[in-house]
Design a protein around this motif. Sequence first.
Motif, PDB file in Angstrom:
ATOM      1  N   TYR A  13     -48.460 -85.232  85.979  1.00  0.00           N
ATOM      2  CA  TYR A  13     -49.536 -84.331  86.376  1.00  0.00           C
ATOM      3  C   TYR A  13     -50.412 -83.967  85.173  1.00  0.00           C
ATOM      4  O   TYR A  13     -51.642 -83.984  85.262  1.00  0.00           O
ATOM      5  N   ALA A  17     -54.226 -85.204  85.028  1.00  0.00           N
ATOM      6  CA  ALA A  17     -55.222 -84.127  85.047  1.00  0.00           C
ATOM      7  C   ALA A  17     -56.066 -84.154  83.774  1.00  0.00           C
ATOM      8  O   ALA A  17     -57.283 -83.929  83.820  1.00  0.00           O
ATOM      9  N   LEU A  62     -59.350 -78.518  88.576  1.00  0.00           N
ATOM     10  CA  LEU A  62     -58.167 -79.383  88.411  1.00  0.00           C
ATOM     11  C   LEU A  62     -56.881 -78.575  88.540  1.00  0.00           C
ATOM     12  O   LEU A  62     -55.903 -79.054  89.116  1.00  0.00           O
ATOM     13  N   TYR A  63     -56.887 -77.363  88.017  1.00  0.00           N
ATOM     14  CA  TYR A  63     -55.734 -76.475  88.200  1.00  0.00           C
ATOM     15  C   TYR A  63     -55.432 -76.309  89.684  1.00  0.00           C
ATOM     16  O   TYR A  63     -54.287 -76.425  90.122  1.00  0.00           O
ATOM     17  N   ILE A  66     -53.952 -79.377  91.304  1.00  0.00           N
ATOM     18  CA  ILE A  66     -52.529 -79.530  90.967  1.00  0.00           C
ATOM     19  C   ILE A  66     -51.695 -78.543  91.769  1.00  0.00           C
ATOM     20  O   ILE A  66     -50.691 -78.896  92.379  1.00  0.00           O
ATOM     21  N   MET A  75     -53.257 -84.991  94.365  1.00  0.00           N
ATOM     22  CA  MET A  75     -53.919 -84.302  93.250  1.00  0.00           C
ATOM     23  C   MET A  75     -55.068 -85.136  92.709  1.00  0.00           C
ATOM     24  O   MET A  75     -56.153 -84.609  92.441  1.00  0.00           O
ATOM     25  N   GLY A  79     -58.625 -83.735  93.051  1.00  0.00           N
ATOM     26  CA  GLY A  79     -59.184 -83.458  91.726  1.00  0.00           C
ATOM     27  C   GLY A  79     -60.487 -84.211  91.512  1.00  0.00           C
ATOM     28  O   GLY A  79     -61.463 -83.664  90.987  1.00  0.00           O
TER      29      GLY A  79
END
Length: 134
Positions: A13, A17, A62-63, A66, A75, A79
């Motif tokens: 992740y 990310a 992006l947080y 996730i 994600m 994202g």
Amino acid sequence: MTFTELFLSTLSYIGLATLLLLIGIILFEVTTKNKEFELIKNGNKAAVYAFGGRILGLAIVLYSSIANSVNILDMIIWGSIAIFMQIIIFYLAELLTPKFDITKAIDEDNQAVGLFLLFLSVSIGLIIAASLTY
């Protein structure tokens, strides 16, 4: 899941990310009229504020991708969508500020405009992030 599986998942992740964040930063850099990296290198604080806000806005979306994803692929998909939404909405919002030329203001180190763009990017990021929920 074992600790090793959880640790590898976490690393996955983080890595993906971070890659998405880098892609978002590059997309913002190539789509703006200002060359922020050059301006920042020359000490332009307005460019730092504006570009830093974009990075924060991207990190926020992006947080959320996730935190709300069910797996890595989920994600990546959300994202990526969030990054494009961040860029599109940022430029739409920029069109709604005809009172001043943003590109010229940043080039001239107008820190008030830089801060405005920082807050705009973070606000847009928060709105998109809140929308990325199931």
